[in-house]
Design an enzyme around this catalytic site. Sequence first.
Site, PDB file in Angstrom:
ATOM      1  N   ASN A  36     115.110 125.309  33.281  1.00  0.00           N
ATOM      2  CA  ASN A  36     114.670 124.034  33.687  1.00  0.00           C
ATOM      3  C   ASN A  36     115.531 123.543  34.868  1.00  0.00           C
ATOM      4  OD1 ASN A  36     113.961 121.400  34.573  1.00  0.00           O
ATOM      5  ND2 ASN A  36     113.807 120.761  32.161  1.00  0.00           N
TER       6      ASN A  36
ATOM      7  N   CYS B 176     112.369 115.459  37.158  1.00  0.00           N
ATOM      8  CA  CYS B 176     111.548 116.778  37.137  1.00  0.00           C
ATOM      9  C   CYS B 176     109.943 116.442  37.930  1.00  0.00           C
ATOM     10  CB  CYS B 176     111.357 117.131  35.876  1.00  0.00           C
ATOM     11  SG  CYS B 176     112.725 117.498  34.887  1.00  0.00           S
TER      12      CYS B 176
ATOM     13  N   HIS C  52     105.477 122.496  35.649  1.00  0.00           N
ATOM     14  CA  HIS C  52     107.167 122.247  35.550  1.00  0.00           C
ATOM     15  C   HIS C  52     107.556 123.159  34.631  1.00  0.00           C
ATOM     16  CE1 HIS C  52     111.043 120.826  35.429  1.00  0.00           C
ATOM     17  NE2 HIS C  52     110.658 120.177  34.226  1.00  0.00           N
TER      18      HIS C  52
HETATM   19  N1  COA Z   1     120.762 126.619  19.367  1.00  0.00           N
HETATM   20  C1  COA Z   1     120.671 126.615  18.009  1.00  0.00           C
HETATM   21  N2  COA Z   1     120.082 125.640  17.654  1.00  0.00           N
HETATM   22  C2  COA Z   1     120.051 124.522  18.265  1.00  0.00           C
HETATM   23  C3  COA Z   1     119.995 124.526  19.598  1.00  0.00           C
HETATM   24  C4  COA Z   1     120.541 125.728  20.327  1.00  0.00           C
HETATM   25  N3  COA Z   1     120.816 125.636  21.517  1.00  0.00           N
HETATM   26  N4  COA Z   1     119.807 123.342  20.065  1.00  0.00           N
HETATM   27  C5  COA Z   1     119.222 122.633  19.339  1.00  0.00           C
HETATM   28  N5  COA Z   1     119.411 123.492  17.910  1.00  0.00           N
HETATM   29  C6  COA Z   1     119.071 122.809  16.757  1.00  0.00           C
HETATM   30  C7  COA Z   1     118.940 121.481  16.170  1.00  0.00           C
HETATM   31  O1  COA Z   1     120.519 121.275  16.039  1.00  0.00           O
HETATM   32  C8  COA Z   1     118.115 121.472  15.275  1.00  0.00           C
HETATM   33  O2  COA Z   1     118.971 121.415  14.017  1.00  0.00           O
HETATM   34  P1  COA Z   1     118.754 120.810  12.794  1.00  0.00           P
HETATM   35  O3  COA Z   1     117.285 121.103  12.430  1.00  0.00           O
HETATM   36  O4  COA Z   1     119.780 121.555  11.812  1.00  0.00           O
HETATM   37  O5  COA Z   1     119.043 119.416  13.196  1.00  0.00           O
HETATM   38  C9  COA Z   1     117.170 122.469  15.286  1.00  0.00           C
HETATM   39  O6  COA Z   1     117.721 123.496  16.216  1.00  0.00           O
HETATM   40  C10 COA Z   1     115.865 121.910  15.738  1.00  0.00           C
HETATM   41  O7  COA Z   1     115.874 120.891  17.050  1.00  0.00           O
HETATM   42  P2  COA Z   1     114.483 120.439  17.502  1.00  0.00           P
HETATM   43  O8  COA Z   1     115.099 119.615  18.442  1.00  0.00           O
HETATM   44  O9  COA Z   1     113.570 120.011  16.456  1.00  0.00           O
HETATM   45  O10 COA Z   1     114.164 121.766  18.299  1.00  0.00           O
HETATM   46  P3  COA Z   1     112.847 121.952  19.233  1.00  0.00           P
HETATM   47  O11 COA Z   1     111.858 123.169  18.511  1.00  0.00           O
HETATM   48  O12 COA Z   1     112.140 120.623  19.433  1.00  0.00           O
HETATM   49  O13 COA Z   1     113.507 122.457  20.557  1.00  0.00           O
HETATM   50  C11 COA Z   1     114.021 121.823  22.471  1.00  0.00           C
HETATM   51  C12 COA Z   1     114.409 121.844  21.389  1.00  0.00           C
HETATM   52  C13 COA Z   1     115.065 120.964  23.487  1.00  0.00           C
HETATM   53  C14 COA Z   1     114.084 123.326  23.198  1.00  0.00           C
HETATM   54  C15 COA Z   1     112.596 121.218  22.825  1.00  0.00           C
HETATM   55  O14 COA Z   1     112.501 120.154  21.866  1.00  0.00           O
HETATM   56  C16 COA Z   1     112.102 120.903  24.346  1.00  0.00           C
HETATM   57  O15 COA Z   1     112.045 121.909  24.973  1.00  0.00           O
HETATM   58  N6  COA Z   1     111.909 119.788  24.343  1.00  0.00           N
HETATM   59  C17 COA Z   1     111.387 119.428  25.590  1.00  0.00           C
HETATM   60  C18 COA Z   1     112.789 119.074  26.777  1.00  0.00           C
HETATM   61  C19 COA Z   1     112.294 118.875  28.034  1.00  0.00           C
HETATM   62  O16 COA Z   1     111.455 119.315  28.494  1.00  0.00           O
HETATM   63  N7  COA Z   1     113.291 118.186  28.841  1.00  0.00           N
HETATM   64  C20 COA Z   1     112.956 118.072  30.020  1.00  0.00           C
HETATM   65  C21 COA Z   1     112.159 117.145  30.645  1.00  0.00           C
HETATM   66  S1  COA Z   1     111.816 117.459  32.029  1.00  0.00           S
END
Ligand code: COA
Length: 321
Positions: A278, A107, A248
């Site tokens: 993204n 990214c 980004h």
């Molecule tokens: N729909 C519903 N629930 C979902 C889900 C979806 N699409 N994806 C994950 N969950 C659930 C998980 O299973 C977890 O459940 P649990 O608590 O029962 O285990 C819960 O939601 C919380 O997960 P968590 O990972 O803590 O959520 P979050 O608030 O961190 O959001 C992202 C997840 C991926 C959206 C977030 O962490 C993020 O954007 N991270 C950065 C990723 C990124 O930028 N990556 C690319 C780099 S360029």
Amino acid sequence: MGTGRAVPDRVLTNAELEKMVDTTDEWITERTGIKERRIAAPDESLSDFALPAAERALESAGISGSEVDMVICATVSPDMSFPATSTLIQDRIGATGAAAFDLSAACTGFVYALGIAAQFLETGWARTALVVGGEVLSKITDWTDRNTCVLFGDGAGAVVLRAAEDDKRGVLGVAMHSDGSLGDLIYLPGGGSQHPQSESVLDQSLNFLKMKGNETFKIAVRSLAEVSDEVLSRNRLSHGEVDWFIPHQANRRIIDAVGQRLEIREGRTYVNIERYGNTSAASIPIALDELNRDGKISPGDVVLLSAFGSGLTWGAGLIRW
Ligand code: COA
């Protein structure tokens, strides 16, 4: 000199994803800010978007491809491992004999590529550079994994750069960093020389990207803010002097948190994640092209770009438009 973008026609909405994995529009919207994304057709590959984005950038710059002597394509989802997708672009735009290479910084790829191109122009080692950021992440996404499949989208953006006549405009600076010890936060295990394509790679789903979203999130906010500060202070510019902040587009909450930390002026952080998700290396040049074509950037504006991604890599660029 010019900007361009191209994205797939196919729109994949959150409502459709609700039918594919255990998720809801509400969860995706609240946790990421994404409402829909563009997804390539089965027979489309990166060059189907990178090339039209490049052609539009050349058209908006008012020059022909034959004037380009350096083509950089930032991507982690090229048409093939080799030859580089940039050489396909070089050939199709008629940039005869131009240097052409792909750049792998996930990214952060567009920011890295911008920094390299700007250096070649500054030294005079290149005269006109075409920098493309593009991805077709849908082909390396596990469409049964709700943790990742709701996040990503496909597309490409491009810019044409030429050394400015005066040193007040152009790319003022780029800062680039990495920390390979965090490589397991986002990675694609299969398909390289460690795990070449095989039945076993497919059986273990190693051909799909893996991500620890929550850990990445925390590092993203800090690194985006720090690297933005670095490039601003190096150029003796304050946060308040930023006319456009183009982060980004990985997560709306990351964008908002960084914008607040940097005290970017109200309404000056560009966000389009709701329409594209993204798009990795494509997110910043797509955003730049939207701003440019909508006439929202004026000559003299200070534009701050910052990105982070797999590697981990992170970086920021500062442009006086
Ligand atoms: N729909 C519903 N629930 C979902 C889900 C979806 N699409 N994806 C994950 N969950 C659930 C998980 O299973 C977890 O459940 P649990 O608590 O029962 O285990 C819960 O939601 C919380 O997960 P968590 O990972 O803590 O959520 P979050 O608030 O961190 O959001 C992202 C997840 C991926 C959206 C977030 O962490 C993020 O954007 N991270 C950065 C990723 C990124 O930028 N990556 C690319 C780099 S360029």
